[in-house]
Design a protein around this motif. Sequence first.
Motif, PDB file in Angstrom:
ATOM      1  N   ASP A   1       0.830  -1.208   0.000  1.00  0.00           N
ATOM      2  CA  ASP A   1       0.000   0.000   0.000  1.00  0.00           C
ATOM      3  C   ASP A   1       0.864   1.258   0.000  1.00  0.00           C
ATOM      4  O   ASP A   1       0.486   2.281  -0.554  1.00  0.00           O
ATOM      5  CB  ASP A   1      -0.913   0.034   1.233  1.00  0.00           C
ATOM      6  N   GLU A   2       2.009   1.145   0.633  1.00  0.00           N
ATOM      7  CA  GLU A   2       2.879   2.308   0.747  1.00  0.00           C
ATOM      8  C   GLU A   2       3.800   2.476  -0.456  1.00  0.00           C
ATOM      9  O   GLU A   2       4.611   3.403  -0.499  1.00  0.00           O
ATOM     10  CB  GLU A   2       3.732   2.199   2.018  1.00  0.00           C
ATOM     11  N   GLY A   3       3.736   1.536  -1.357  1.00  0.00           N
ATOM     12  CA  GLY A   3       4.539   1.664  -2.566  1.00  0.00           C
ATOM     13  C   GLY A   3       5.960   1.129  -2.444  1.00  0.00           C
ATOM     14  O   GLY A   3       6.775   1.323  -3.342  1.00  0.00           O
TER      15      GLY A   3
ATOM     16  N   THR B   1      -0.284 -14.335  -4.539  1.00  0.00           N
ATOM     17  CA  THR B   1       0.191 -12.988  -4.823  1.00  0.00           C
ATOM     18  C   THR B   1       1.691 -12.924  -4.627  1.00  0.00           C
ATOM     19  O   THR B   1       2.198 -13.226  -3.545  1.00  0.00           O
ATOM     20  CB  THR B   1      -0.463 -11.969  -3.868  1.00  0.00           C
ATOM     21  N   LEU B   2       2.364 -12.550  -5.669  1.00  0.00           N
ATOM     22  CA  LEU B   2       3.801 -12.335  -5.541  1.00  0.00           C
ATOM     23  C   LEU B   2       4.026 -10.875  -5.176  1.00  0.00           C
ATOM     24  O   LEU B   2       3.315  -9.990  -5.638  1.00  0.00           O
ATOM     25  CB  LEU B   2       4.499 -12.620  -6.874  1.00  0.00           C
ATOM     26  N   TYR B   3       4.997 -10.641  -4.345  1.00  0.00           N
ATOM     27  CA  TYR B   3       5.362  -9.276  -4.000  1.00  0.00           C
ATOM     28  C   TYR B   3       6.749  -8.988  -4.564  1.00  0.00           C
ATOM     29  O   TYR B   3       7.679  -9.751  -4.356  1.00  0.00           O
ATOM     30  CB  TYR B   3       5.369  -9.078  -2.491  1.00  0.00           C
ATOM     31  N   GLU B   4       6.831  -7.866  -5.252  1.00  0.00           N
ATOM     32  CA  GLU B   4       8.091  -7.492  -5.880  1.00  0.00           C
ATOM     33  C   GLU B   4       8.554  -6.178  -5.265  1.00  0.00           C
ATOM     34  O   GLU B   4       7.754  -5.253  -5.094  1.00  0.00           O
ATOM     35  CB  GLU B   4       7.852  -7.315  -7.380  1.00  0.00           C
ATOM     36  N   ILE B   5       9.813  -6.089  -4.937  1.00  0.00           N
ATOM     37  CA  ILE B   5      10.304  -4.858  -4.314  1.00  0.00           C
ATOM     38  C   ILE B   5      10.424  -3.755  -5.371  1.00  0.00           C
ATOM     39  O   ILE B   5      10.805  -4.010  -6.514  1.00  0.00           O
ATOM     40  CB  ILE B   5      11.654  -5.104  -3.591  1.00  0.00           C
ATOM     41  N   THR B   6      10.061  -2.540  -4.989  1.00  0.00           N
ATOM     42  CA  THR B   6      10.164  -1.402  -5.914  1.00  0.00           C
ATOM     43  C   THR B   6      11.453  -0.639  -5.625  1.00  0.00           C
ATOM     44  O   THR B   6      12.160  -0.957  -4.670  1.00  0.00           O
ATOM     45  CB  THR B   6       8.988  -0.435  -5.718  1.00  0.00           C
ATOM     46  N   GLU B   7      11.706   0.363  -6.435  1.00  0.00           N
ATOM     47  CA  GLU B   7      12.898   1.181  -6.174  1.00  0.00           C
ATOM     48  C   GLU B   7      12.790   1.852  -4.817  1.00  0.00           C
ATOM     49  O   GLU B   7      13.740   1.888  -4.040  1.00  0.00           O
ATOM     50  CB  GLU B   7      13.077   2.238  -7.277  1.00  0.00           C
TER      51      GLU B   7
ATOM     52  N   PHE C   1      14.901  -0.027   2.287  1.00  0.00           N
ATOM     53  CA  PHE C   1      15.683  -1.110   2.878  1.00  0.00           C
ATOM     54  C   PHE C   1      17.051  -0.612   3.318  1.00  0.00           C
ATOM     55  O   PHE C   1      17.486  -0.858   4.439  1.00  0.00           O
ATOM     56  CB  PHE C   1      15.843  -2.254   1.882  1.00  0.00           C
ATOM     57  N   MET C   2      17.705   0.105   2.431  1.00  0.00           N
ATOM     58  CA  MET C   2      19.051   0.557   2.749  1.00  0.00           C
ATOM     59  C   MET C   2      19.062   1.506   3.945  1.00  0.00           C
ATOM     60  O   MET C   2      19.898   1.376   4.840  1.00  0.00           O
ATOM     61  CB  MET C   2      19.675   1.250   1.529  1.00  0.00           C
ATOM     62  N   VAL C   3      18.121   2.426   3.948  1.00  0.00           N
ATOM     63  CA  VAL C   3      18.049   3.368   5.062  1.00  0.00           C
ATOM     64  C   VAL C   3      17.859   2.634   6.380  1.00  0.00           C
ATOM     65  O   VAL C   3      18.584   2.844   7.355  1.00  0.00           O
ATOM     66  CB  VAL C   3      16.890   4.364   4.856  1.00  0.00           C
ATOM     67  N   ARG C   4      16.895   1.732   6.384  1.00  0.00           N
ATOM     68  CA  ARG C   4      16.595   1.022   7.625  1.00  0.00           C
ATOM     69  C   ARG C   4      17.721   0.080   8.020  1.00  0.00           C
ATOM     70  O   ARG C   4      18.002  -0.117   9.200  1.00  0.00           O
ATOM     71  CB  ARG C   4      15.301   0.243   7.494  1.00  0.00           C
ATOM     72  N   LEU C   5      18.346  -0.534   7.039  1.00  0.00           N
ATOM     73  CA  LEU C   5      19.452  -1.434   7.347  1.00  0.00           C
ATOM     74  C   LEU C   5      20.562  -0.646   8.048  1.00  0.00           C
ATOM     75  O   LEU C   5      21.105  -1.069   9.058  1.00  0.00           O
ATOM     76  CB  LEU C   5      19.983  -2.079   6.072  1.00  0.00           C
TER      77      LEU C   5
END
Lengths: 176, 176
Positions: free
Chosen positions: B51-53, B66-72, B78-82
């Motif tokens: 929902d958040e894109g 339902t497959l989930y694909e990571i967006t840009e 991911f990088m920020v949180r990592l």
Amino acid sequence: MSSTRVLLLGVLLDGPLHGYEVRRRLEMWAADGWANVAYGSIYHGLGKMADEGLLHRVEEGRGGKTLYEITEAGRAEFMVRLMNHWWEIKPIVDPFQVALTFMDRLSPADLVVAMEARSAQLKAAIGMLGRAIEAKRAHGAPRHIDEILRLNAAQLEAQRNWIGDALERVRRGELP
Amino acid sequence: MSSTRVLLLGVLLDGPLHGYEVRRRLEMWAADGWANVAYGSIYHGLGKMADEGLLHRVEEGRGGKTLYEITEAGRAEFMVRLMNHWWEIKPIVDPFQVALTFMDRLSPADLVVAMEARSAQLKAAIGMLGRAIEAKRAHGAPRHIDEILRLNAAQLEAQRNWIGDALERVRRGELP
DNA sequence: AAGTTTTTATTCAAATTTGCGTACCATGTC
DNA sequence: GACATGGTACGCAAATTTGAATAAAAACTT
């Protein structure tokens, strides 16, 4: 909620208190650092346990202040759950392990920087814990509470040692 | 949910998956031990992030898979949180600390028994971790995942040492 | 004493997590 | 082929946690 419950019951062992005061005590023993004890959790937990008969509500005049008093059932429950906490070895939950999981997603250079930084931060954190223990109980928490801090420091130290070790291996290209 | 999010995004980094497969991967790296990754959390998190894109839903024919694909945006997140996970020293959450908080509510005799028992259990747990590492990658998890187990073992070891120490002091009546 | 800040005390909506319930499909098996 | 078994895949209600909002009282200011 198991840990929350033990904490709430434990705080009420010596006499009835209202939610706000419960929170104060938990803060006093620094439990707010390592447990889930936001206001909402506390009031929810107290209410829930009162419904279950582990606590007894005592209205205190105007303002609508509610004191919670532990019942016999509550004391029994506390002891059972406390013992569980001694006997169960639960895996340690540390968000840092999430970082480690994706070690291989950082460039080696970034990884080294991150590890060095963390090591330094750990050193500072451990130092602070040490000093907090020195500056004995400014707050009036019981003596054995320092022990928790000491244990914490030891575990952070273990993490730091691990990082030192792993750092070497990363530098030699053995990791990840 | 911060850790959950990193885990979910991280698992999806290499290609779209559906919820069940995500869970399998997390189990594979033993993440189910130290993170909050029940099925519900996963599907909720995936849905929320879609929902958040941060993710993109890809319907896969019948069954409603339902497959989930990571967006840009997801990769960036991911990088920020990592990085946050690397840089933040969060207190370690261990239910055992709750037990310690109420050290003084057990009779000295019971306390000694509980501590001895825990020490023995820790020894066993550490041994098991060691053997799990030996029995290398039965499951096909990447090499650096052992490191998490190693760190875990080190922290349990630290706890055991602390107990050994504290036990002495309890015996001498210095604690609690 | 009127006004302002701080502390006390609680509530609430929203977010999150859990764990079980429900299907579906493939496989073996009698 | 009827039927049990087990892995795959997801949904949902209930429980829990958070964090911010609220409001009364106490303490301090001018």
